[in-house]
Design a protein around this motif. Structure first.
Motif, PDB file in Angstrom:
ATOM      1  N   VAL A  33      -8.528   7.556   0.681  1.00  0.00           N
ATOM      2  CA  VAL A  33      -7.870   8.494  -0.019  1.00  0.00           C
ATOM      3  C   VAL A  33      -8.395   9.657   0.009  1.00  0.00           C
ATOM      4  O   VAL A  33      -9.647  10.046  -0.455  1.00  0.00           O
ATOM      5  CB  VAL A  33      -7.482   7.995  -1.588  1.00  0.00           C
ATOM      6  N   LEU A  80      -9.308   1.471   3.511  1.00  0.00           N
ATOM      7  CA  LEU A  80      -8.329   2.030   2.753  1.00  0.00           C
ATOM      8  C   LEU A  80      -9.181   3.427   2.138  1.00  0.00           C
ATOM      9  O   LEU A  80     -10.241   3.272   1.601  1.00  0.00           O
ATOM     10  CB  LEU A  80      -7.933   1.448   1.416  1.00  0.00           C
ATOM     11  N   ALA A  92       1.656   8.392  -5.561  1.00  0.00           N
ATOM     12  CA  ALA A  92       0.536   9.494  -5.659  1.00  0.00           C
ATOM     13  C   ALA A  92       1.282  10.813  -6.070  1.00  0.00           C
ATOM     14  O   ALA A  92       0.556  11.912  -6.589  1.00  0.00           O
ATOM     15  CB  ALA A  92       0.093   9.687  -4.235  1.00  0.00           C
ATOM     16  N   ILE A 135       1.226   2.857  -3.341  1.00  0.00           N
ATOM     17  CA  ILE A 135       0.206   3.833  -3.594  1.00  0.00           C
ATOM     18  C   ILE A 135       0.635   5.267  -3.525  1.00  0.00           C
ATOM     19  O   ILE A 135       0.725   6.249  -4.238  1.00  0.00           O
ATOM     20  CB  ILE A 135      -1.173   3.487  -3.088  1.00  0.00           C
ATOM     21  N   GLY A 136       1.112   5.469  -2.200  1.00  0.00           N
ATOM     22  CA  GLY A 136       1.742   6.945  -1.619  1.00  0.00           C
ATOM     23  C   GLY A 136       3.012   7.156  -2.566  1.00  0.00           C
ATOM     24  O   GLY A 136       2.920   8.379  -3.167  1.00  0.00           O
ATOM     25  N   SER A 179       5.785   9.371   5.113  1.00  0.00           N
ATOM     26  CA  SER A 179       4.772   8.244   5.530  1.00  0.00           C
ATOM     27  C   SER A 179       5.096   7.306   7.089  1.00  0.00           C
ATOM     28  O   SER A 179       6.323   7.677   7.198  1.00  0.00           O
ATOM     29  CB  SER A 179       4.714   6.967   4.553  1.00  0.00           C
ATOM     30  N   VAL A 199       0.900  -1.290  -0.044  1.00  0.00           N
ATOM     31  CA  VAL A 199       0.186   0.023  -0.051  1.00  0.00           C
ATOM     32  C   VAL A 199       0.898   1.290   0.136  1.00  0.00           C
ATOM     33  O   VAL A 199       0.321   2.435  -0.706  1.00  0.00           O
ATOM     34  CB  VAL A 199      -1.038  -0.137   1.245  1.00  0.00           C
ATOM     35  N   TYR A 244      -5.119  11.860  -8.148  1.00  0.00           N
ATOM     36  CA  TYR A 244      -6.195  11.587  -7.126  1.00  0.00           C
ATOM     37  C   TYR A 244      -7.539  11.129  -7.893  1.00  0.00           C
ATOM     38  O   TYR A 244      -8.298  10.040  -7.402  1.00  0.00           O
ATOM     39  CB  TYR A 244      -6.594  13.017  -6.540  1.00  0.00           C
ATOM     40  N   ILE A 265      -6.994   7.209  -8.536  1.00  0.00           N
ATOM     41  CA  ILE A 265      -6.873   6.463  -7.548  1.00  0.00           C
ATOM     42  C   ILE A 265      -8.358   6.191  -6.929  1.00  0.00           C
ATOM     43  O   ILE A 265      -9.064   5.146  -6.729  1.00  0.00           O
ATOM     44  CB  ILE A 265      -6.081   7.074  -6.284  1.00  0.00           C
ATOM     45  N   GLN A 318      -3.423  12.069   0.616  1.00  0.00           N
ATOM     46  CA  GLN A 318      -3.190  11.195   1.711  1.00  0.00           C
ATOM     47  C   GLN A 318      -3.726   9.996   1.516  1.00  0.00           C
ATOM     48  O   GLN A 318      -4.987   9.807   1.149  1.00  0.00           O
ATOM     49  CB  GLN A 318      -3.972  11.859   2.996  1.00  0.00           C
ATOM     50  N   ILE A 319      -3.008   8.917   1.810  1.00  0.00           N
ATOM     51  CA  ILE A 319      -3.298   7.584   1.772  1.00  0.00           C
ATOM     52  C   ILE A 319      -3.629   6.935   3.260  1.00  0.00           C
ATOM     53  O   ILE A 319      -2.439   7.138   3.922  1.00  0.00           O
ATOM     54  CB  ILE A 319      -2.520   6.487   1.031  1.00  0.00           C
ATOM     55  N   TYR A 320      -4.654   6.505   3.786  1.00  0.00           N
ATOM     56  CA  TYR A 320      -4.838   5.918   4.982  1.00  0.00           C
ATOM     57  C   TYR A 320      -5.246   4.649   4.934  1.00  0.00           C
ATOM     58  O   TYR A 320      -6.108   4.238   4.040  1.00  0.00           O
ATOM     59  CB  TYR A 320      -6.030   6.614   5.830  1.00  0.00           C
TER      60      TYR A 320
END
Length: 264
Positions: A215, A213, A25, A21-22, A130, A18, A158, A161, A223-225
């Motif tokens: 975004v 997940l 980004a 992904i960031g 991160s 994951v 953005y 995603i 921001q990816i959480y």
């Protein structure tokens, strides 16, 4: 406990996926290398411990501008500790053997082929940071990943995603002969308007696991959480920690030191 720890190791490895992904980004400049802390890989979840900021390389000081916008262990409470932390203009290195599977649009975002029209990892990135938290040997695990890039890049990535999350019904990660495949379901985690989130459910070794997940974009920062846990099906903690992550980023971007959030 040994088998459960091994399951936690696989989730930890998936979290590294994951992180990719960031890394996408905001893209990565082909001439820059990010500075990152220790990398959590299969087998290391059981010995996760707080990490210190990585030492800077002479003449190549790490870009730490987004670090204050990350979640803190105190935001999560309990037994959460930092398992990995990275920052810089190139982001974390992630796991070279990790493969995203099950969601072609997201796979394209993670590793876009030449001429695909998707944002490339070689696109200009301004700054990134991160942090991955682990609460004991079997989790839960929380990832907060931030990446600032020029406005056009941030907007395009953005959108890609969000579209990928909306169109996919599954997303998984494979590494070293192990596969973790989640079923996806759209959900609202209480993020800012326009944010996208999915609930992720799977069964690994006979034990149920779920995750969330999300975004979102605040100014020019994506921001990816990611949250993952075993056994429990409650989303309460995932929601509350996500809201804290968004609030911390928003407060940072509104402060004078948050000028990096407007990267254009």
């Amino acid at each position: 406990m040994g088998r459960l720890c091994r399951r936690a190791d696989i989730v930890a490895a998936a979290l590294i996926g994951v992180l990719g992904i960031g890394a996408c980004a905001a893209g990565q400049s082909s001439g820059e290398t990010g500075t990152s802390g220790h990398t959590l890989s299969p087998g290391s979840a059981r010995s996760a411990r707080p990490t210190h900021a990585p030492a800077s390389v002479p003449g190549n000081r790490p870009d730490m501008r987004l670090e204050p916008a990350l979640l803190w262990a105190s935001d999560l409470g309990g037994s959460f500790v930092v398992a990995e932390k990275s920052y810089g203009s190139g982001g974390g290195s992630g796991s070279g053997s990790m493969r995203a599977i099950g969601c072609p649009p997201m796979v394209k975002v993670l590793s876009p082929p030449p001429g695909s029209g998707h944002v490339s990892r070689r696109s200009a990135r301004i700054s990134s940071a991160s942090v991955l938290f682990a609460a004991g040997q079997s989790g839960p695990f929380v990832l907060d990943d931030l990446a600032a890039s020029p406005m056009a890049v941030a907007g395009s990535t953005y959108a890609q995603i969000r579209a990928a999350l909306a169109s996919c019904h599954s997303l998984g990660f494979a590494e070293a002969g192990h596969t973790l495949l989640y079923k996806l379901r759209p959900i609202s985690l209480g993020g800012p308007r326009g944010s996208a989130a999915v609930r992720m459910d799977t069964v690994f070794g006979g034990v149920a696991a779920n995750g969330y997940l999300a975004v979102d974009r605040i100014k020019d920062v994506i921001q990816i959480y990611f949250f993952s846990q075993f056994g429990s099906r409650s989303s309460q903690f995932a929601r509350s920690s996500y809201v804290k992550a968004v609030e911390r980023l928003r407060a940072f971007c509104q402060a004078p030191r948050g000028s990096v959030c407007s990267a254009s």
